[in-house]
Design a protein around this motif. Structure first.
Motif, PDB file in Angstrom:
ATOM      1  N   LYS A 138      52.768  23.676  45.623  1.00 46.29           N
ATOM      2  CA  LYS A 138      52.078  24.553  44.674  1.00 46.29           C
ATOM      3  C   LYS A 138      51.243  23.732  43.695  1.00 46.29           C
ATOM      4  O   LYS A 138      51.557  22.567  43.441  1.00 46.29           O
ATOM      5  N   PRO A 139      50.235  24.365  43.094  1.00 42.87           N
ATOM      6  CA  PRO A 139      49.532  23.674  42.015  1.00 42.87           C
ATOM      7  C   PRO A 139      50.494  23.482  40.834  1.00 42.87           C
ATOM      8  O   PRO A 139      51.335  24.348  40.566  1.00 42.87           O
ATOM      9  N   ILE A 140      50.387  22.367  40.160  1.00 43.19           N
ATOM     10  CA  ILE A 140      51.253  22.086  39.014  1.00 43.19           C
ATOM     11  C   ILE A 140      50.771  22.897  37.820  1.00 43.19           C
ATOM     12  O   ILE A 140      49.574  22.915  37.511  1.00 43.19           O
ATOM     13  N   HIS A 141      51.707  23.588  37.164  1.00 43.75           N
ATOM     14  CA  HIS A 141      51.384  24.360  35.964  1.00 43.75           C
ATOM     15  C   HIS A 141      50.927  23.403  34.857  1.00 43.75           C
ATOM     16  O   HIS A 141      51.601  22.414  34.572  1.00 43.75           O
ATOM     17  N   LEU A 142      49.783  23.699  34.254  1.00 42.29           N
ATOM     18  CA  LEU A 142      49.231  22.850  33.202  1.00 42.29           C
ATOM     19  C   LEU A 142      49.372  23.519  31.847  1.00 42.29           C
ATOM     20  O   LEU A 142      49.286  24.741  31.728  1.00 42.29           O
ATOM     21  N   SER A 143      49.576  22.710  30.819  1.00 40.90           N
ATOM     22  CA  SER A 143      49.638  23.226  29.452  1.00 40.90           C
ATOM     23  C   SER A 143      48.840  22.297  28.544  1.00 40.90           C
ATOM     24  O   SER A 143      48.491  21.177  28.938  1.00 40.90           O
ATOM     25  N   VAL A 144      48.553  22.770  27.364  1.00 39.86           N
ATOM     26  CA  VAL A 144      47.839  21.970  26.361  1.00 39.86           C
ATOM     27  C   VAL A 144      48.524  22.165  25.021  1.00 39.86           C
ATOM     28  O   VAL A 144      49.123  23.213  24.765  1.00 39.86           O
ATOM     29  N   HIS A 145      48.457  21.145  24.172  1.00 36.23           N
ATOM     30  CA  HIS A 145      48.948  21.253  22.808  1.00 36.23           C
ATOM     31  C   HIS A 145      48.326  20.145  21.979  1.00 36.23           C
ATOM     32  O   HIS A 145      47.760  19.191  22.520  1.00 36.23           O
ATOM     33  N   GLU A 146      48.424  20.288  20.702  1.00 34.13           N
ATOM     34  CA  GLU A 146      47.891  19.281  19.791  1.00 34.13           C
ATOM     35  C   GLU A 146      48.653  17.978  19.944  1.00 34.13           C
ATOM     36  O   GLU A 146      49.804  17.968  20.357  1.00 34.13           O
ATOM     37  N   GLY A 147      48.025  16.906  19.565  1.00 31.93           N
ATOM     38  CA  GLY A 147      48.696  15.621  19.493  1.00 31.93           C
ATOM     39  C   GLY A 147      48.555  14.781  20.740  1.00 31.93           C
ATOM     40  O   GLY A 147      47.633  14.958  21.541  1.00 31.93           O
ATOM     41  N   GLN A 148      49.481  13.865  20.870  1.00 34.37           N
ATOM     42  CA  GLN A 148      49.511  12.941  21.993  1.00 34.37           C
ATOM     43  C   GLN A 148      50.925  12.935  22.552  1.00 34.37           C
ATOM     44  O   GLN A 148      51.856  13.383  21.896  1.00 34.37           O
ATOM     45  N   GLU A 149      51.049  12.416  23.776  1.00 35.81           N
ATOM     46  CA  GLU A 149      52.368  12.363  24.404  1.00 35.81           C
ATOM     47  C   GLU A 149      52.489  11.077  25.208  1.00 35.81           C
ATOM     48  O   GLU A 149      51.505  10.569  25.741  1.00 35.81           O
ATOM     49  N   MET A 150      53.697  10.580  25.264  1.00 30.97           N
ATOM     50  CA  MET A 150      53.991   9.423  26.088  1.00 30.97           C
ATOM     51  C   MET A 150      55.214   9.764  26.928  1.00 30.97           C
ATOM     52  O   MET A 150      56.195  10.289  26.405  1.00 30.97           O
ATOM     53  N   ASP A 151      55.144   9.470  28.231  1.00 32.13           N
ATOM     54  CA  ASP A 151      56.262   9.692  29.133  1.00 32.13           C
ATOM     55  C   ASP A 151      56.595   8.369  29.817  1.00 32.13           C
ATOM     56  O   ASP A 151      55.715   7.747  30.438  1.00 32.13           O
ATOM     57  N   PHE A 152      57.859   7.934  29.708  1.00 28.63           N
ATOM     58  CA  PHE A 152      58.334   6.687  30.302  1.00 28.63           C
ATOM     59  C   PHE A 152      59.377   7.033  31.360  1.00 28.63           C
ATOM     60  O   PHE A 152      60.388   7.671  31.038  1.00 28.63           O
ATOM     61  N   ILE A 153      59.139   6.613  32.597  1.00 31.15           N
ATOM     62  CA  ILE A 153      60.007   6.985  33.711  1.00 31.15           C
ATOM     63  C   ILE A 153      61.237   6.081  33.746  1.00 31.15           C
ATOM     64  O   ILE A 153      61.121   4.858  33.847  1.00 31.15           O
ATOM     65  N   ILE A 154      62.406   6.690  33.673  1.00 32.43           N
ATOM     66  CA  ILE A 154      63.671   5.954  33.703  1.00 32.43           C
ATOM     67  C   ILE A 154      64.200   5.852  35.138  1.00 32.43           C
ATOM     68  O   ILE A 154      64.637   4.799  35.579  1.00 32.43           O
ATOM     69  N   SER A 155      64.136   6.960  35.865  1.00 30.78           N
ATOM     70  CA  SER A 155      64.551   6.951  37.263  1.00 30.78           C
ATOM     71  C   SER A 155      63.797   8.033  38.016  1.00 30.78           C
ATOM     72  O   SER A 155      63.371   9.029  37.435  1.00 30.78           O
ATOM     73  N   GLY A 156      63.636   7.808  39.304  1.00 35.64           N
ATOM     74  CA  GLY A 156      62.934   8.777  40.131  1.00 35.64           C
ATOM     75  C   GLY A 156      61.433   8.569  40.087  1.00 35.64           C
ATOM     76  O   GLY A 156      60.936   7.501  39.719  1.00 35.64           O
ATOM     77  N   GLN A 157      60.733   9.616  40.457  1.00 37.35           N
ATOM     78  CA  GLN A 157      59.274   9.574  40.541  1.00 37.35           C
ATOM     79  C   GLN A 157      58.726  10.866  39.940  1.00 37.35           C
ATOM     80  O   GLN A 157      59.287  11.936  40.149  1.00 37.35           O
ATOM     81  N   LEU A 158      57.633  10.741  39.202  1.00 39.71           N
ATOM     82  CA  LEU A 158      57.022  11.893  38.534  1.00 39.71           C
ATOM     83  C   LEU A 158      55.561  11.988  38.937  1.00 39.71           C
ATOM     84  O   LEU A 158      54.823  11.003  38.837  1.00 39.71           O
ATOM     85  N   LYS A 159      55.165  13.179  39.406  1.00 40.31           N
ATOM     86  CA  LYS A 159      53.750  13.434  39.681  1.00 40.31           C
ATOM     87  C   LYS A 159      53.174  14.095  38.437  1.00 40.31           C
ATOM     88  O   LYS A 159      53.653  15.143  38.005  1.00 40.31           O
ATOM     89  N   VAL A 160      52.167  13.460  37.845  1.00 36.24           N
ATOM     90  CA  VAL A 160      51.555  13.943  36.616  1.00 36.24           C
ATOM     91  C   VAL A 160      50.096  14.291  36.889  1.00 36.24           C
ATOM     92  O   VAL A 160      49.374  13.502  37.512  1.00 36.24           O
ATOM     93  N   VAL A 161      49.672  15.462  36.431  1.00 33.48           N
ATOM     94  CA  VAL A 161      48.282  15.865  36.528  1.00 33.48           C
ATOM     95  C   VAL A 161      47.746  16.002  35.103  1.00 33.48           C
ATOM     96  O   VAL A 161      48.357  16.674  34.256  1.00 33.48           O
ATOM     97  N   ILE A 162      46.623  15.332  34.847  1.00 27.44           N
ATOM     98  CA  ILE A 162      45.919  15.456  33.566  1.00 27.44           C
ATOM     99  C   ILE A 162      44.465  15.750  33.911  1.00 27.44           C
ATOM    100  O   ILE A 162      43.816  14.952  34.604  1.00 27.44           O
ATOM    101  N   ASN A 163      43.983  16.910  33.455  1.00 31.76           N
ATOM    102  CA  ASN A 163      42.673  17.414  33.874  1.00 31.76           C
ATOM    103  C   ASN A 163      42.676  17.459  35.394  1.00 31.76           C
ATOM    104  O   ASN A 163      43.519  18.107  35.984  1.00 31.76           O
ATOM    105  N   ASP A 164      41.766  16.765  36.059  1.00 28.56           N
ATOM    106  CA  ASP A 164      41.700  16.764  37.520  1.00 28.56           C
ATOM    107  C   ASP A 164      42.287  15.494  38.129  1.00 28.56           C
ATOM    108  O   ASP A 164      42.140  15.260  39.320  1.00 28.56           O
ATOM    109  N   HIS A 165      42.934  14.676  37.314  1.00 30.54           N
ATOM    110  CA  HIS A 165      43.475  13.400  37.790  1.00 30.54           C
ATOM    111  C   HIS A 165      44.973  13.535  38.073  1.00 30.54           C
ATOM    112  O   HIS A 165      45.700  14.138  37.300  1.00 30.54           O
ATOM    113  N   GLU A 166      45.384  12.942  39.181  1.00 34.37           N
ATOM    114  CA  GLU A 166      46.802  12.956  39.545  1.00 34.37           C
ATOM    115  C   GLU A 166      47.313  11.525  39.578  1.00 34.37           C
ATOM    116  O   GLU A 166      46.676  10.641  40.139  1.00 34.37           O
ATOM    117  N   GLU A 167      48.469  11.311  38.961  1.00 31.82           N
ATOM    118  CA  GLU A 167      49.111  10.002  38.955  1.00 31.82           C
ATOM    119  C   GLU A 167      50.541  10.154  39.456  1.00 31.82           C
ATOM    120  O   GLU A 167      51.221  11.117  39.107  1.00 31.82           O
TER     121      GLU A 167
END
Length: 186
Positions: free
Chosen positions: A124-153
């Motif tokens: 499925k397409p990943i549900h996107l949200s927006v909010h004020e500010g900035q965010e940092m995500d640090f992966i401890i275990s596993g794998q995370l697919k992140v979409v920001i605008n049209d970019h996928e990491e």
């Protein structure tokens, strides 16, 4: 924490009214229309942590006060032992633990997040949200697919992503297993 939306929205509304702050001001500070803000404040629909954080900032209180009705007290330091953060249920399947909920006047909102792997979500397409500010995500275990605008990491253990939260963003666990990560909202 399996909080009651109506209780949180009631605290939000009563605090806003007590401080004599207008719906229009709050809508502006939360990047919503006055109608959307009123619907959220009345508990007609669920709200995001970023919305609650923006409300708390606009009201000059801690987000934890809106969630629990209690004010954090610690100002020198706070220790939260493993798996003893304040649990918050936000997104179906995801578990969040606020890991600095006892500290007063925080500059960040840190959460330990567990994202469950779902084969169905991969298609499925990943549900996107927006909010004020900035965010940092640090992966401890596993794998995370992140979409920001049209970019996928694809992020793996030890990887970190930092982004402007005003950009549409979303994430799911990938790689066949659950993902645990530290999310810091700024």
């Amino acid at each position: 924490m399996n909080y009651n939306i109506k209780e949180v929205s009631s605290r939000l509304k009563s605090t806003r009214e007590y401080l004599d702050i207008s719906v229009e001001f709050m809508a502006d500070r939360t990047s919503t229309t006055p109608e959307e803000y009123t619907s959220l404040e009345n508990g007609d629909k669920d709200f995001s942590l970023s919305f609650l954080n923006a409300c708390a900032e606009a009201l000059g209180i801690e987000m934890i006060e809106l969630l629990t009705g209690s004010e954090p007290k610690l100002q020198t330091y706070s220790v939260v032992r493993k798996d003893n953060g304040l649990p918050i249920e936000r997104r179906i399947g995801f578990t969040y633990q606020h890991i600095a909920y006892l500290f007063k006047n925080k500059k960040i909102e840190p959460f330990m997040v567990e994202a469950p792997y779902s084969e169905e979500e991969q298609k499925k397409p990943i549900h996107l949200s927006v909010h004020e500010g900035q965010e940092m995500d640090f992966i401890i275990s596993g794998q995370l697919k992140v979409v920001i605008n049209d970019h996928e990491e694809i992020l793996n253990e030890g990887d970190c992503i930092y982004y402007n939260s005003k950009n549409p963003h979303g994430m799911i666990a990938s790689g066949g297993k659950d993902c645990k990560f530290l999310a810091i909202l700024i």
